[in-house]
Structure formats: structure tokens, C-alpha cells
Design a protein around this motif. Sequence first.
Motif, PDB file in Angstrom:
ATOM      1  N   PHE A   1       1.623  -3.180  10.428  1.00 49.85           N
ATOM      2  CA  PHE A   1       0.908  -4.335  10.008  1.00 49.85           C
ATOM      3  C   PHE A   1       0.916  -4.099   8.346  1.00 49.85           C
ATOM      4  CE2 PHE A   1      -0.556  -4.674  14.224  1.00 49.85           C
ATOM      5  CZ  PHE A   1      -0.777  -6.263  14.515  1.00 49.85           C
ATOM      6  N   LEU A   2       1.341  -2.971   7.982  1.00 45.79           N
ATOM      7  CA  LEU A   2       1.298  -2.610   6.549  1.00 45.79           C
ATOM      8  C   LEU A   2       2.372  -3.335   5.683  1.00 45.79           C
ATOM      9  CD1 LEU A   2      -0.175   1.007   6.857  1.00 45.79           C
ATOM     10  CD2 LEU A   2      -1.407  -1.221   6.874  1.00 45.79           C
ATOM     11  N   ARG A   3       2.365  -4.445   5.700  1.00 46.35           N
ATOM     12  CA  ARG A   3       3.449  -5.206   5.187  1.00 46.35           C
ATOM     13  C   ARG A   3       2.962  -6.343   4.090  1.00 46.35           C
ATOM     14  NH1 ARG A   3       7.555  -6.715   9.972  1.00 46.35           N
ATOM     15  NH2 ARG A   3       5.586  -6.507  11.040  1.00 46.35           N
ATOM     16  N   PRO A   4       3.628  -6.757   3.322  1.00 47.60           N
ATOM     17  CA  PRO A   4       3.112  -7.748   2.412  1.00 47.60           C
ATOM     18  C   PRO A   4       2.888  -9.100   2.865  1.00 47.60           C
ATOM     19  CG  PRO A   4       5.065  -7.157   1.496  1.00 47.60           C
ATOM     20  CD  PRO A   4       4.723  -6.064   2.685  1.00 47.60           C
ATOM     21  N   GLY A   5       1.847  -9.981   2.530  1.00 48.78           N
ATOM     22  CA  GLY A   5       1.713 -11.154   3.141  1.00 48.78           C
ATOM     23  C   GLY A   5       3.082 -12.176   3.014  1.00 48.78           C
TER      24      GLY A   5
ATOM     25  N   ILE B   1     -13.257  -9.043   1.066  1.00 50.43           N
ATOM     26  CA  ILE B   1     -12.217 -10.015   1.697  1.00 50.43           C
ATOM     27  C   ILE B   1     -11.317  -9.055   2.190  1.00 50.43           C
ATOM     28  CG2 ILE B   1     -10.544 -11.827   1.925  1.00 50.43           C
ATOM     29  CD1 ILE B   1     -13.403 -12.944   1.423  1.00 50.43           C
ATOM     30  N   ARG B   2     -10.748  -9.013   3.385  1.00 50.67           N
ATOM     31  CA  ARG B   2      -9.766  -8.016   4.177  1.00 50.67           C
ATOM     32  C   ARG B   2      -8.397  -8.670   3.954  1.00 50.67           C
ATOM     33  NH1 ARG B   2     -12.686  -3.894   6.466  1.00 50.67           N
ATOM     34  NH2 ARG B   2     -14.746  -4.624   7.322  1.00 50.67           N
ATOM     35  N   LEU B   3      -7.520  -7.908   3.538  1.00 51.30           N
ATOM     36  CA  LEU B   3      -6.296  -8.204   2.784  1.00 51.30           C
ATOM     37  C   LEU B   3      -5.388  -8.926   3.853  1.00 51.30           C
ATOM     38  CD1 LEU B   3      -3.971  -8.491   0.739  1.00 51.30           C
ATOM     39  CD2 LEU B   3      -3.349  -6.017   1.002  1.00 51.30           C
ATOM     40  N   ILE B   4      -5.208  -7.931   5.042  1.00 52.67           N
ATOM     41  CA  ILE B   4      -4.261  -8.487   6.151  1.00 52.67           C
ATOM     42  C   ILE B   4      -4.371  -9.699   6.835  1.00 52.67           C
ATOM     43  CG2 ILE B   4      -3.088  -7.733   8.068  1.00 52.67           C
ATOM     44  CD1 ILE B   4      -3.288  -4.724   7.090  1.00 52.67           C
ATOM     45  N   TYR B   5      -5.825  -9.856   7.451  1.00 53.92           N
ATOM     46  CA  TYR B   5      -5.933 -10.836   8.309  1.00 53.92           C
ATOM     47  C   TYR B   5      -7.044 -11.899   7.475  1.00 53.92           C
ATOM     48  CZ  TYR B   5      -9.603  -7.200   9.193  1.00 53.92           C
ATOM     49  OH  TYR B   5     -10.462  -6.516   8.977  1.00 53.92           O
ATOM     50  N   GLU B   6      -7.529 -11.789   6.128  1.00 51.67           N
ATOM     51  CA  GLU B   6      -8.023 -12.872   5.656  1.00 51.67           C
ATOM     52  C   GLU B   6      -7.346 -13.260   4.529  1.00 51.67           C
ATOM     53  OE1 GLU B   6     -12.728 -12.114   6.814  1.00 51.67           O
ATOM     54  OE2 GLU B   6     -11.779 -10.947   5.283  1.00 51.67           O
ATOM     55  N   ALA B   7      -7.054 -12.312   3.403  1.00 54.47           N
ATOM     56  CA  ALA B   7      -6.553 -12.921   2.089  1.00 54.47           C
ATOM     57  C   ALA B   7      -5.224 -13.606   2.294  1.00 54.47           C
ATOM     58  CB  ALA B   7      -6.651 -11.630   1.025  1.00 54.47           C
ATOM     59  N   SER B   8      -4.193 -12.747   2.996  1.00 49.32           N
ATOM     60  CA  SER B   8      -3.020 -12.932   2.969  1.00 49.32           C
ATOM     61  C   SER B   8      -2.733 -14.425   3.741  1.00 49.32           C
ATOM     62  CB  SER B   8      -2.170 -11.957   3.836  1.00 49.32           C
ATOM     63  OG  SER B   8      -1.946 -10.910   2.906  1.00 49.32           O
TER      64      SER B   8
ATOM     65  N   ARG C   1      -0.198 -11.197  -7.446  1.00 48.65           N
ATOM     66  CA  ARG C   1      -0.043 -11.995  -6.380  1.00 48.65           C
ATOM     67  C   ARG C   1      -0.363 -11.587  -5.253  1.00 48.65           C
ATOM     68  NH1 ARG C   1       5.097 -13.955  -3.400  1.00 48.65           N
ATOM     69  NH2 ARG C   1       4.836 -16.101  -2.606  1.00 48.65           N
ATOM     70  N   ILE C   2      -1.353 -12.217  -4.704  1.00 50.24           N
ATOM     71  CA  ILE C   2      -1.712 -11.610  -3.292  1.00 50.24           C
ATOM     72  C   ILE C   2      -0.823 -11.278  -2.067  1.00 50.24           C
ATOM     73  CG2 ILE C   2      -3.176 -12.010  -1.209  1.00 50.24           C
ATOM     74  CD1 ILE C   2      -5.114 -11.240  -3.182  1.00 50.24           C
ATOM     75  N   LEU C   3       0.196 -12.179  -2.187  1.00 49.88           N
ATOM     76  CA  LEU C   3       1.237 -12.075  -1.102  1.00 49.88           C
ATOM     77  C   LEU C   3       1.998 -10.722  -1.333  1.00 49.88           C
ATOM     78  CD1 LEU C   3       1.993 -15.746  -0.281  1.00 49.88           C
ATOM     79  CD2 LEU C   3       0.440 -14.359   1.012  1.00 49.88           C
ATOM     80  N   ASP C   4       2.221 -10.324  -2.548  1.00 50.90           N
ATOM     81  CA  ASP C   4       2.836  -9.349  -3.051  1.00 50.90           C
ATOM     82  C   ASP C   4       2.332  -7.849  -2.747  1.00 50.90           C
ATOM     83  OD1 ASP C   4       5.043 -10.773  -3.859  1.00 50.90           O
ATOM     84  OD2 ASP C   4       4.379 -10.979  -5.790  1.00 50.90           O
ATOM     85  N   VAL C   5       0.915  -7.974  -2.448  1.00 51.72           N
ATOM     86  CA  VAL C   5       0.360  -6.844  -2.124  1.00 51.72           C
ATOM     87  C   VAL C   5       0.528  -5.953  -0.879  1.00 51.72           C
ATOM     88  CG1 VAL C   5      -2.038  -5.517  -2.195  1.00 51.72           C
ATOM     89  CG2 VAL C   5      -1.748  -7.647  -3.644  1.00 51.72           C
ATOM     90  N   ILE C   6       0.984  -4.614  -0.993  1.00 56.38           N
ATOM     91  CA  ILE C   6       1.480  -3.949   0.100  1.00 56.38           C
ATOM     92  C   ILE C   6       0.235  -3.279   0.548  1.00 56.38           C
ATOM     93  CG2 ILE C   6       2.895  -2.251   1.340  1.00 56.38           C
ATOM     94  CD1 ILE C   6       4.998  -2.981  -1.213  1.00 56.38           C
ATOM     95  N   PRO C   7      -0.047  -3.713   1.709  1.00 53.82           N
ATOM     96  CA  PRO C   7      -1.640  -2.883   2.176  1.00 53.82           C
ATOM     97  C   PRO C   7      -1.394  -1.422   2.653  1.00 53.82           C
ATOM     98  CG  PRO C   7      -0.984  -4.895   3.820  1.00 53.82           C
ATOM     99  CD  PRO C   7       0.256  -4.495   2.872  1.00 53.82           C
ATOM    100  N   SER C   8      -2.247  -0.735   2.606  1.00 61.16           N
ATOM    101  CA  SER C   8      -2.053   0.962   2.735  1.00 61.16           C
ATOM    102  C   SER C   8      -3.007   1.252   3.844  1.00 61.16           C
ATOM    103  CB  SER C   8      -2.619   1.659   1.427  1.00 61.16           C
ATOM    104  OG  SER C   8      -4.074   1.545   1.225  1.00 61.16           O
ATOM    105  N   THR C   9      -4.053   0.316   4.357  1.00 57.90           N
ATOM    106  CA  THR C   9      -4.709   0.689   5.610  1.00 57.90           C
ATOM    107  C   THR C   9      -4.934  -0.805   6.152  1.00 57.90           C
ATOM    108  OG1 THR C   9      -6.822   0.324   4.516  1.00 57.90           O
ATOM    109  CG2 THR C   9      -6.133   2.441   4.611  1.00 57.90           C
ATOM    110  N   LEU C  10      -5.232  -0.675   7.473  1.00 59.93           N
ATOM    111  CA  LEU C  10      -5.302  -1.736   8.531  1.00 59.93           C
ATOM    112  C   LEU C  10      -6.452  -2.773   7.797  1.00 59.93           C
ATOM    113  CD1 LEU C  10      -4.237  -3.148  10.887  1.00 59.93           C
ATOM    114  CD2 LEU C  10      -5.978  -2.331  12.182  1.00 59.93           C
TER     115      LEU C  10
END
Length: 347
Positions: A141-145, A268-275, A294-303
Motif C-alpha cells: 500500500f506504500l505507493r503514491p495516490g 488526515i491519513r494519507l493512504i485512505y483519506e487524503a489520496s 501535490r498530495i498524489l505525488d507523496v510516497i507513503p512510508s507507513t500504512l
Amino acid sequence: MGFSTLQDYLTDWTLEGRTRRQVSDTILALAEASMLLSEVAGRGALGGQLSRVVNNAGEFDEQKEIDLLANRMIVDALQSAPVAAIASEEAEEPIALKPDAPLLVATDPLDGSSNVEANVSYGTIFSILPRHPSSTGEAAFLRPGSHQLAAGFVLYGPQTVFVLTVGVGTHVFTLDREAKVYRMTARGLDVPSETAEYAINTSNARHWDEPIRIYIHDCENGANGPRGHDFNMRWTGSPVADIYRILTRGGIYLYPGDSRKGFQQGRIRLIYEASPLSWLIEQAGGHATTGRERILDVIPSTLHQRTPLICGSRNEVDRVMRIYSGHEFKSDHSPLFGRRGLFRALP
């Protein structure tokens, strides 16, 4: 009734290939779960103690009865969908379903559950991603939006609406409660580029960083300040409700990081809210940023990574980004009305 259904829309969209059919099946499974949850939400206190706190998940997060109920409904609904694993706000680790299935789902099953008792709108947010070739665990799941295949949210309010993008615009489907289907009621939303509304929790103003202080200060000064016109503030405490309002009539939503312990990266959680919310906004012509990227370019480091989120009408979002970059001071920010200007109030 003259309105095409969610299934009709997805049937047309899936004509081009197998992956689209798999995404469509997953969206329809989520839609079924949301209809059940809409019935529960509509019963309110008649359905039990939905707002009862059943667990404290960290210093600031509480799990309510309805959070866990929503999570079970979504997991159950996706058992029959082509989903390998689910990342949920209500689960510390991904929930494995079918290891060889082609898709992943990330979800906040019940966003805004603190509003349940107050009878204020709340919702379900989801993101659909392609399965990682070598993992269905956290790393998958650690991929950009920008990798999302579909994103959406369901808003449970006076109407239940299903807001969806599959990369070809943002569309709204309203629940026909009698027929138990979602019908398209708005196609190709277009967020106005200009706005006179902003959504932020001003009770945290003393903790904001300087760019957010400057932007809100200018809005507060209205027609008497450098913006030259008045603004209204709207804040529900439920991101899906605020984002839906912005999608339908414009505005800017700001949940920045601030100086409080545990809030440096916002809430706000990146993977399942912000993206997913950011992709919906972008597909409707708006912009979404952390303030610096840009939010959709952010690569998550944690779930469960958190992020600042600033999104909505593109001219306002771009203005905030210029303030963060320092360009606004060099161009049209007025020192007369700025926090560093002649009339700056002492802290």
C-alpha cells in the motif's frame, strides 16, 4: 426515473478491458455495503448505541461502535470481490482476503464518526489500487495516490450520495432508497476556481505555522484587507461533508499540520483519506496539496501515515502554496494587513 444507475455507468466504462471489470465489481461491492450502512445510520439511536466508545486507538483516536460495524460491513462485502487485501483505519495491519486477487482496497470505513451523536453527516472513504506484484502486506500500500484505479466516498446525510472517480471526471450518484440503487445525479463536477468560502478549525489558530496564519488572516480581513472581498467560514468536523460541499459549490479545505504534539503532520491519513479525496478534487478541476507538494505525488512510508491536506478551488490552493514558497510576499501580499505588517496583533 430518467437517471442512469451506478451499475449502468460502470457497465459502459468497463467495455475496454478485464481490469476495469474487476474495479467495477469492487466498486459495486462497496456500494452494497454503503446501502446497508446508510440504513443503520438512518435509524440513529433506534439502531443501538452507535456512538459508544469501544476502544481508544492512540492518544487522540477513539473507536466507536459504528466504526467497527462499518469496518465489518466493508470487509464482508469485499469477500466476494477481486480484492487481495484491505487497509482500514480500523485495523493496524492489512486484512488479507484473496492473495492472488488483482486489487487492493484502502478505506476509512466511517469518517467523521464523532458527529454521530450530533446527527451531522459522516461517510465512508475508499481507494482502489492494483495489487503489488510481490506483496499484499503493508508494503503493497506504500505507493503514491497517482497509482489509484478508483476513488470515492459515501456521504450519509439527508441524502446518501456516492461520489466516484475512475479517472474520467468526478460524478455523484444519489441513493434511491425505494429501489435500493444509486442513480447518477451529477456528472463531471467542476469545482469553481474562485471561492469565498474556507473550511478550517480556527480553534487551533494559535498552533498554526506562519503561512496558514497569513492566509486565514487575509480571509478574515475580507473586504477591508488585501483580498478585497468577504469570506465565509464553514467547518463540520467531518472531512467528507466539507469536501462534498466544496465539490458541489467551491471552497477550500485546510487541515494543516501544527505545533501541537502529535499534530505536526496534521490528522488526515494519507493512504485512505487524503489520496482518494485529493483525486476526486483533482478530477473535478481542483487542486490538492500538503502546502509544499501535490498530495498524489507523496510516497507513503507507513500504512497509517498522516499528512497536512489543503484542497479545493485551484486558485485558493495555489495561493496557499505561494505563501508557503514565499512568492506571495514578493508579489501581491499586502504588508499593510499582513501578520508582519503595520497592524499585526501581538500574540
